[in-house]
Design an enzyme around this catalytic site. Sequence first.
Site, PDB file in Angstrom:
ATOM      1  N   HIS A  85       0.810  -1.215   0.000  1.00 55.24           N
ATOM      2  CA  HIS A  85       0.000   0.000   0.000  1.00 55.24           C
ATOM      3  C   HIS A  85       0.846   1.270   0.000  1.00 55.24           C
ATOM      4  O   HIS A  85       0.306   2.365   0.121  1.00 55.24           O
ATOM      5  CB  HIS A  85      -0.898   0.043   1.239  1.00 55.24           C
ATOM      6  CG  HIS A  85      -1.941  -1.011   1.257  1.00 55.24           C
ATOM      7  ND1 HIS A  85      -3.241  -0.752   1.572  1.00 55.24           N
ATOM      8  CD2 HIS A  85      -1.893  -2.340   1.014  1.00 55.24           C
ATOM      9  CE1 HIS A  85      -3.943  -1.863   1.534  1.00 55.24           C
ATOM     10  NE2 HIS A  85      -3.137  -2.832   1.198  1.00 55.24           N
ATOM     11  N   ILE A  92       0.764   6.873   0.178  1.00 56.03           N
ATOM     12  CA  ILE A  92       0.121   5.751   0.856  1.00 56.03           C
ATOM     13  C   ILE A  92      -1.287   5.561   0.309  1.00 56.03           C
ATOM     14  O   ILE A  92      -2.078   6.511   0.270  1.00 56.03           O
ATOM     15  CB  ILE A  92       0.043   6.013   2.377  1.00 56.03           C
ATOM     16  CG1 ILE A  92       1.429   6.319   2.937  1.00 56.03           C
ATOM     17  CG2 ILE A  92      -0.618   4.846   3.094  1.00 56.03           C
ATOM     18  CD1 ILE A  92       1.408   7.003   4.298  1.00 56.03           C
ATOM     19  N   CYS A  93      -1.597   4.356  -0.088  1.00 59.17           N
ATOM     20  CA  CYS A  93      -2.949   4.020  -0.510  1.00 59.17           C
ATOM     21  C   CYS A  93      -3.662   3.439   0.712  1.00 59.17           C
ATOM     22  O   CYS A  93      -3.507   2.270   1.037  1.00 59.17           O
ATOM     23  CB  CYS A  93      -2.912   3.003  -1.650  1.00 59.17           C
ATOM     24  SG  CYS A  93      -4.551   2.497  -2.197  1.00 59.17           S
ATOM     25  N   ALA A  94      -4.403   4.277   1.411  1.00 62.96           N
ATOM     26  CA  ALA A  94      -5.157   3.856   2.596  1.00 62.96           C
ATOM     27  C   ALA A  94      -6.496   4.573   2.583  1.00 62.96           C
ATOM     28  O   ALA A  94      -6.546   5.801   2.442  1.00 62.96           O
ATOM     29  CB  ALA A  94      -4.382   4.182   3.865  1.00 62.96           C
TER      30      ALA A  94
END
Length: 162
Positions: A85, A92-94
């Site tokens: 992620h 950040i892929c969150a």
Amino acid sequence: MASISSRRLAKELREIQSEGCPVGISLLEANDFAKWLFTIEVMGDSVYQGEVYTLQFRFDSHYPISSPAVQFVVTDGKEAPIHPHVYSNGHICASILGNEWSPVLSVIAVCVTLQSMLASCKKKERPTDNDRYVRNAPENPKKTLFHYDGEHYNFKSTYLQD
């Protein structure tokens, strides 16, 4: 009159200074209400055990209604964690930083969530589209609309216009 954003950040900073941070999280810098830096160390038995990373939070005047821009700092020989992620540029892929952001979340809640995200990872690897994303990524991670398919760690990103 102080803005909602500056009042909220002042409150969060007072709480951090009086109560401290959770284990493995330290405030490095909060000189103004525009940018804060934290270190997070992954605790427990993990592929990141004992590793320490620096997180940068940038706030706009709409915080906490809008999420902060959060990314791992990638400078001076430091790199972002190798995680499905986390892109190599620190973005950040969150979901909590995007469509699942809520004004009830705090800076510390985000730090704890990212610390937990790292601790629960079983294998160090970059997102499948890391190279393409990093080549084309905007400077501000909030300008990217991430889409996550949890089954295959297939990330798709869309760039937002100003």
